[in-house]
Design a protein around this motif. Sequence first.
Motif, PDB file in Angstrom:
ATOM      1  N   PRO A 159      38.632  39.927  40.718  1.00 47.92           N
ATOM      2  CA  PRO A 159      39.724  39.366  39.840  1.00 47.92           C
ATOM      3  C   PRO A 159      41.298  39.847  40.614  1.00 47.92           C
ATOM      4  O   PRO A 159      42.281  38.731  40.279  1.00 47.92           O
ATOM      5  CB  PRO A 159      39.832  40.466  38.550  1.00 47.92           C
ATOM      6  CG  PRO A 159      39.183  41.623  39.154  1.00 47.92           C
ATOM      7  CD  PRO A 159      38.294  41.429  40.192  1.00 47.92           C
ATOM      8  N   PHE A 393      37.667  29.221  37.246  1.00 45.66           N
ATOM      9  CA  PHE A 393      38.739  30.160  37.368  1.00 45.66           C
ATOM     10  C   PHE A 393      39.968  29.367  37.739  1.00 45.66           C
ATOM     11  O   PHE A 393      41.125  29.964  37.373  1.00 45.66           O
ATOM     12  CB  PHE A 393      38.195  30.832  38.772  1.00 45.66           C
ATOM     13  CG  PHE A 393      36.941  31.689  38.564  1.00 45.66           C
ATOM     14  CD1 PHE A 393      36.995  32.498  37.390  1.00 45.66           C
ATOM     15  CD2 PHE A 393      35.895  31.756  39.445  1.00 45.66           C
ATOM     16  CE1 PHE A 393      35.757  33.374  37.370  1.00 45.66           C
ATOM     17  CE2 PHE A 393      34.881  32.435  39.211  1.00 45.66           C
ATOM     18  CZ  PHE A 393      34.824  33.391  38.125  1.00 45.66           C
ATOM     19  N   TYR A 411      43.059  38.189  33.976  1.00 44.73           N
ATOM     20  CA  TYR A 411      41.979  37.894  34.750  1.00 44.73           C
ATOM     21  C   TYR A 411      41.142  39.225  34.867  1.00 44.73           C
ATOM     22  O   TYR A 411      39.834  39.193  34.918  1.00 44.73           O
ATOM     23  CB  TYR A 411      42.720  37.754  36.312  1.00 44.73           C
ATOM     24  CG  TYR A 411      42.778  36.358  36.550  1.00 44.73           C
ATOM     25  CD1 TYR A 411      41.925  35.504  36.458  1.00 44.73           C
ATOM     26  CD2 TYR A 411      44.137  36.063  37.548  1.00 44.73           C
ATOM     27  CE1 TYR A 411      42.199  34.045  36.813  1.00 44.73           C
ATOM     28  CE2 TYR A 411      44.497  34.902  37.628  1.00 44.73           C
ATOM     29  CZ  TYR A 411      43.463  33.731  37.534  1.00 44.73           C
ATOM     30  OH  TYR A 411      43.697  32.483  37.770  1.00 44.73           O
ATOM     31  N   ASN A 415      37.220  39.093  33.771  1.00 43.45           N
ATOM     32  CA  ASN A 415      36.085  39.659  34.790  1.00 43.45           C
ATOM     33  C   ASN A 415      35.575  40.835  34.204  1.00 43.45           C
ATOM     34  O   ASN A 415      34.305  40.825  34.311  1.00 43.45           O
ATOM     35  CB  ASN A 415      36.990  40.116  36.205  1.00 43.45           C
ATOM     36  CG  ASN A 415      35.839  40.311  37.258  1.00 43.45           C
ATOM     37  OD1 ASN A 415      35.214  39.269  37.347  1.00 43.45           O
ATOM     38  ND2 ASN A 415      35.970  41.382  37.908  1.00 43.45           N
TER      39      ASN A 415
END
Length: 512
Positions: A159, A393, A411, A415
């Motif tokens: 991340p 992503f 993020y 994750n």
Amino acid sequence: MGVGKSAENVIQDQEILTSKYGPGIGAVEAKPSEEEIALEKKLLRKIDLLIMPLIVVIYLMNFIDRNNYAAARLQGLEDDLNLTSERYQAGLGIFFVGYILGSVPSNQVLNYTGRPSLYLGLTTIAWGLVSALTALVQSYGGILGCRLALGFVEAPFFPGVLFYLSKWYTKAELSMRMSLFYIGSLIAGALGSLIAAGILHGLAGRHGLPGWRWLYIIEGVITVVLGFLVILVLPEFPHTWKGLSPELRRVANRRMAIEAAEADIDEGERMSQVKGFILAMKDIRVHVLAFAFMCKSAAGGFSFFFPTLTSTLGYSNTVSLLLCAPPYAFVALWSIGHSWASDRLRKRFWFLIYPMPVVIIGWIIFMTTDSFGPRYLSLFLMLMIFSINGTFFAWIATSIPRPPAKRAAAYAYINAVGGSASIWTPFTYRDEDKPHYRPALGLNIALWVVTAACFVFMYFSLTRENKRLDRLEDEDVPLSHEDFERLQKTAEIEGVDIATARSLQKTHRYVI
């Protein structure tokens, strides 16, 4: 009227803007000059040649260190540590317990410190040391402890890099770069199995150590060396990296401000991290993307058993490891073309959707056939699930444009939620289901369909947001006090007037 300005004061702000910059504020287009275009190309070359090769190689080792557990299974790990099938699966799943615990706070720390080279470098060294020391374990408890620790120290990297890249690249550039980053894992799938096969063939028994211990030692030491390289070489964020000239730093900040429609710098200091997390948790799209990633990660959990799947084709352990390489190599090459086309056409949704039936066909073939040809072909098709990762992503990055503290928290949260699937998916691949693993692969199909439903939600949500932005672009719509303050901040960061700052807003639309 409470905190903030009254409607009359907002109108006064609008009148001040009009008197100072003329009617139709926002009419000035933010078109870069030829000099700025040349500087931007120079900037891209600089960061492409320095950043991308380094993070791809590090992620390659990240993925190899994480997944050498599966290769070690074919090199005597289970027998040496007296692991049953259930114990092996527990060792696989506990990695992600540590991974989740380390994910969410890591990006907040990274964004706060502003030192990605030091932070990511030290965590790389840490997971290299844990991997190398795994060669010393002698029991089931030892391997559980090492796997838990490995998950915790690996958590910041993935991340962290996604957030880091979103600070350097625009949405038109992200999919390709994120695909190149993620291709490290696909190359690792191919290269890792080849390394494991070479160690099994050449080092097993050397100095009295079985092949799986040599595997951990060699790959761990390489990772430690690369960690020191990250500390020495990786540049910082655009607005803090001293290696950029003032002209290049200005271009780097300007293009990211245009990208986000506002300056891509946090409003506060310490409290901005907490505020960023709260903002991320209030955004429904963050939760939908997290759920989609969890379902996709669960469906892709077969990759942790890939050497086991190839072993069902009827060959020796060494050949089974070698058979892992071609499917990964194929998907790595496909992913590059896939992401290039996604960037070139500026499309995300359809590039996330088209691989889905291909992957489902692969699972069905593996579940229903016994001959070598169709079953080996199915492995190629199944791995197409990873061709969408760069695009996915990149979509996350452009769907959560700012502020950085929110994007960092989003993020890490996405994750962490995605990683949670890998805690339980290992237990769906049971020995009694060999060689077809129908329950596990049937569950994968269901999860893959749910992932598609999440993508459909995002498609309509972002389409609605773009229509809202179209309405706000109308110059007859007066600025609110909040809009005015944001424009002032962007203008200060960019060194431009308010009119130009508003014209930057026109360039921002969500990529769908």
